[in-house]
Write an enzyme that holds these catalytic residues in place. Sequence first.
Site, PDB file in Angstrom:
ATOM      1  N   ASP A 216      -7.136   4.339  -4.197  1.00  0.00           N
ATOM      2  CA  ASP A 216      -7.775   4.214  -2.877  1.00  0.00           C
ATOM      3  C   ASP A 216      -8.372   5.601  -2.604  1.00  0.00           C
ATOM      4  O   ASP A 216      -8.617   6.345  -3.565  1.00  0.00           O
ATOM      5  CB  ASP A 216      -6.739   3.783  -1.804  1.00  0.00           C
TER       6      ASP A 216
ATOM      7  N   LYS B 258       0.864  -1.183   0.000  1.00  0.00           N
ATOM      8  CA  LYS B 258       0.000   0.000   0.000  1.00  0.00           C
ATOM      9  C   LYS B 258       0.893   1.224   0.000  1.00  0.00           C
ATOM     10  O   LYS B 258       2.018   1.177   0.492  1.00  0.00           O
ATOM     11  CB  LYS B 258      -0.865   0.008   1.264  1.00  0.00           C
TER      12      LYS B 258
HETATM   13  P1  NDP Z   1     -12.964   7.925  -2.397  1.00  0.00           P
HETATM   14  O1  NDP Z   1     -11.866   8.883  -2.255  1.00  0.00           O
HETATM   15  O2  NDP Z   1     -13.581   7.700  -3.727  1.00  0.00           O
HETATM   16  O3  NDP Z   1     -14.147   8.294  -1.385  1.00  0.00           O
HETATM   17  C1  NDP Z   1     -13.917   8.374  -0.022  1.00  0.00           C
HETATM   18  C2  NDP Z   1     -15.210   8.793   0.664  1.00  0.00           C
HETATM   19  O4  NDP Z   1     -15.063   8.638   2.072  1.00  0.00           O
HETATM   20  C3  NDP Z   1     -15.563  10.253   0.433  1.00  0.00           C
HETATM   21  O5  NDP Z   1     -16.939  10.396   0.500  1.00  0.00           O
HETATM   22  C4  NDP Z   1     -14.873  10.933   1.618  1.00  0.00           C
HETATM   23  O6  NDP Z   1     -15.421  12.181   1.964  1.00  0.00           O
HETATM   24  C5  NDP Z   1     -15.126   9.930   2.714  1.00  0.00           C
HETATM   25  N1  NDP Z   1     -14.061  10.031   3.708  1.00  0.00           N
HETATM   26  C6  NDP Z   1     -12.725   9.819   3.516  1.00  0.00           C
HETATM   27  N2  NDP Z   1     -12.039  10.043   4.647  1.00  0.00           N
HETATM   28  C7  NDP Z   1     -12.958  10.407   5.557  1.00  0.00           C
HETATM   29  C8  NDP Z   1     -12.865  10.780   6.914  1.00  0.00           C
HETATM   30  N3  NDP Z   1     -11.678  10.805   7.563  1.00  0.00           N
HETATM   31  N4  NDP Z   1     -14.032  11.071   7.559  1.00  0.00           N
HETATM   32  C9  NDP Z   1     -15.224  11.046   6.905  1.00  0.00           C
HETATM   33  N5  NDP Z   1     -15.360  10.714   5.608  1.00  0.00           N
HETATM   34  C10 NDP Z   1     -14.255  10.403   4.965  1.00  0.00           C
HETATM   35  O7  NDP Z   1     -12.404   6.559  -1.799  1.00  0.00           O
HETATM   36  P2  NDP Z   1     -12.941   5.069  -2.004  1.00  0.00           P
HETATM   37  O8  NDP Z   1     -14.416   5.056  -2.153  1.00  0.00           O
HETATM   38  O9  NDP Z   1     -12.096   4.432  -3.027  1.00  0.00           O
HETATM   39  O10 NDP Z   1     -12.520   4.407  -0.599  1.00  0.00           O
HETATM   40  C11 NDP Z   1     -13.416   4.332   0.501  1.00  0.00           C
HETATM   41  C12 NDP Z   1     -12.949   3.220   1.436  1.00  0.00           C
HETATM   42  O11 NDP Z   1     -12.942   1.972   0.725  1.00  0.00           O
HETATM   43  C13 NDP Z   1     -11.535   3.375   1.992  1.00  0.00           C
HETATM   44  O12 NDP Z   1     -11.515   2.829   3.297  1.00  0.00           O
HETATM   45  C14 NDP Z   1     -10.695   2.497   1.064  1.00  0.00           C
HETATM   46  O13 NDP Z   1      -9.522   2.055   1.682  1.00  0.00           O
HETATM   47  C15 NDP Z   1     -11.671   1.358   0.847  1.00  0.00           C
HETATM   48  N6  NDP Z   1     -11.428   0.532  -0.341  1.00  0.00           N
HETATM   49  C16 NDP Z   1     -11.358   1.071  -1.586  1.00  0.00           C
HETATM   50  C17 NDP Z   1     -11.159   0.268  -2.693  1.00  0.00           C
HETATM   51  C18 NDP Z   1     -11.141   0.807  -4.078  1.00  0.00           C
HETATM   52  O14 NDP Z   1     -11.044   0.002  -5.004  1.00  0.00           O
HETATM   53  N7  NDP Z   1     -11.252   2.106  -4.289  1.00  0.00           N
HETATM   54  C19 NDP Z   1     -10.961  -1.173  -2.542  1.00  0.00           C
HETATM   55  C20 NDP Z   1     -11.143  -1.668  -1.199  1.00  0.00           C
HETATM   56  C21 NDP Z   1     -11.338  -0.824  -0.152  1.00  0.00           C
HETATM   57  P3  NDP Z   1     -14.596  13.524   1.586  1.00  0.00           P
HETATM   58  O15 NDP Z   1     -14.670  13.610   0.095  1.00  0.00           O
HETATM   59  O16 NDP Z   1     -15.295  14.610   2.290  1.00  0.00           O
HETATM   60  O17 NDP Z   1     -13.185  13.310   2.069  1.00  0.00           O
HETATM   61  O1  2IT Z   2      -7.949  -1.522  -0.405  1.00  0.00           O
HETATM   62  C1  2IT Z   2      -7.930  -2.016  -1.549  1.00  0.00           C
HETATM   63  O2  2IT Z   2      -8.081  -3.219  -1.742  1.00  0.00           O
HETATM   64  C2  2IT Z   2      -7.748  -1.103  -2.686  1.00  0.00           C
HETATM   65  N1  2IT Z   2      -7.673   0.100  -2.488  1.00  0.00           N
HETATM   66  C3  2IT Z   2      -7.650  -1.640  -4.076  1.00  0.00           C
HETATM   67  C4  2IT Z   2      -6.270  -2.164  -4.351  1.00  0.00           C
HETATM   68  C5  2IT Z   2      -5.988  -2.570  -5.784  1.00  0.00           C
HETATM   69  O3  2IT Z   2      -4.832  -2.891  -6.030  1.00  0.00           O
HETATM   70  O4  2IT Z   2      -6.894  -2.573  -6.621  1.00  0.00           O
END
Ligand code: NDP
Ligand code: 2IT
Length: 449
Positions: A162, A122
Amino acid sequence: MDEIISLIQNRDPEQREFHQAVKEVVESVRPVLERNPEYRQQAVLERITEPERVIMFRVPWMDDDTQVHVNRGFRVEMSSAIGPYKGGLRFHPSVNLGIIKFLAFEQVFKNGLTTLAMGGGKGGSDFNPKGKSDGEVMRFCQSFMAELARHIGPNTDVPAGDIGVGAREIGFLFGMYKKLRNEFTGVLTGKSLDWGGSLIRPEATGYGTVYFAAEMLATKSQTFEGKTCLVSGSGNVAQYTTEKLLDLGGKIVTLSDSGGYIYDEEGIDREKLAFVQQLKNIRRGRMSEYTETYPNAEYFPVDPALDYNPLWNHKADCAFPSATQNEINALDGKNLVDNGVYVIAEGANMPSVPEAVDLFVEHKLLYAPGKAANAGGVAVSGLEMAQNSMRLSWPREEVDNRLKQIMKSIHRTCVDAGDSYGVQGNYVAGANIAGFVKVVNAMLDQGLV
Ligand code: NDP
Ligand code: 2IT
């Protein structure tokens, strides 16, 4: 086992999220260690909790007013036991080494569950993309990649998105890598479709989380039809979780960002979801704007005086935390249980504090930890790597079917691991045990390296 926890706490006392992630896994794998005394002699816990490599670097960049800024860049290469390091990049002001280590640690077990050959890593930066122009984001990404490029490669380490890293950032990062290396390879996943991306990758984490939850519901002969769902976040994972829940007949009543949440009693339908996607992905606006267009919904700004998040305090059947780590505190966990929520699938990584996790397990909820539930994202990243190697791209149905099969298989693996270690129905233990056994056996096969 207590020794290993003290060891990592004493070594890096400030890395609280990393300690939290390690503690959960170590507690789950206690019966595995008891059954396999050679694991102790081989110091598998000490090895698996120490990254193979940690890279930290300076990221200087210039803003639109020619002011220079310096951020910190990270890549934690945690384990290459079962494949090249694989995992996302997070750009968020809260990023520090402890956060990246916790995410890399979780990623090792998650990737182990996917059935694909991917190790765990990561990375990211404490850069805040919010409010920055496209030019500023591009210059930051180029500077970040100027250093990262020397450490990654399609057979070495393959980053992805992420929090704060989506299609735009992956494009800028890829462009710089290509220029530096003079190579067009699958070194990043989450690429746009026209230049090596995979169909379904943007959707994969959210869709996969819902597929996993559907598998859990199927064990009780139930479906999502008519179920009320709480979703947090409004980014990539939250949006596609909402979309798939709509496909399966669910009613979604909440979404949020770091400013607050909306409660829409009538349900967030496809038109409203399209509005959120436009708001978040194109205009990069705030959830507070939702009620300007949909005045029947309510917006609740974050209230720092509250010791719980009211988003988790509504009557509902299912909850999909899809924002960030520790967004469900102990009181939120209790509120969810008291409100009758009985399906919790974690789209985010480690969104529930340990006290909340214990409560969900104790109450025998259908509770899927992030490393199982959200593995669909990295799984389709693995499929993107496979397509890149073949220089082919598979149709949408094929990728979606593979994703469904992978989520089914992860569900089965968790259930079987739970059964064979006497922790039936405990998906936390099941996921940790199955991921751990796979990675540890690969480590031992390869000798002391
Ligand atoms: P994005 O950046 O697309 O969206 C993140 C969302 O979460 C936004 O709405 C953001 O609000 C909110 N957020 C982030 N930090 C905070 C905080 N400290 N407090 C409150 N709200 C918060 O990210 P993703 O949707 O990709 O990721 C969301 C979660 O999913 C994370 O935990 C990530 O690790 C996990 N994840 C993502 C994957 C992927 O493929 N993208 C895969 C597996 C897990 P704001 O815009 O106001 O910051
Ligand atoms: O937390 C996760 O699994 C991710 N942000 C996606 C990682 C990836 O390599 O697609």
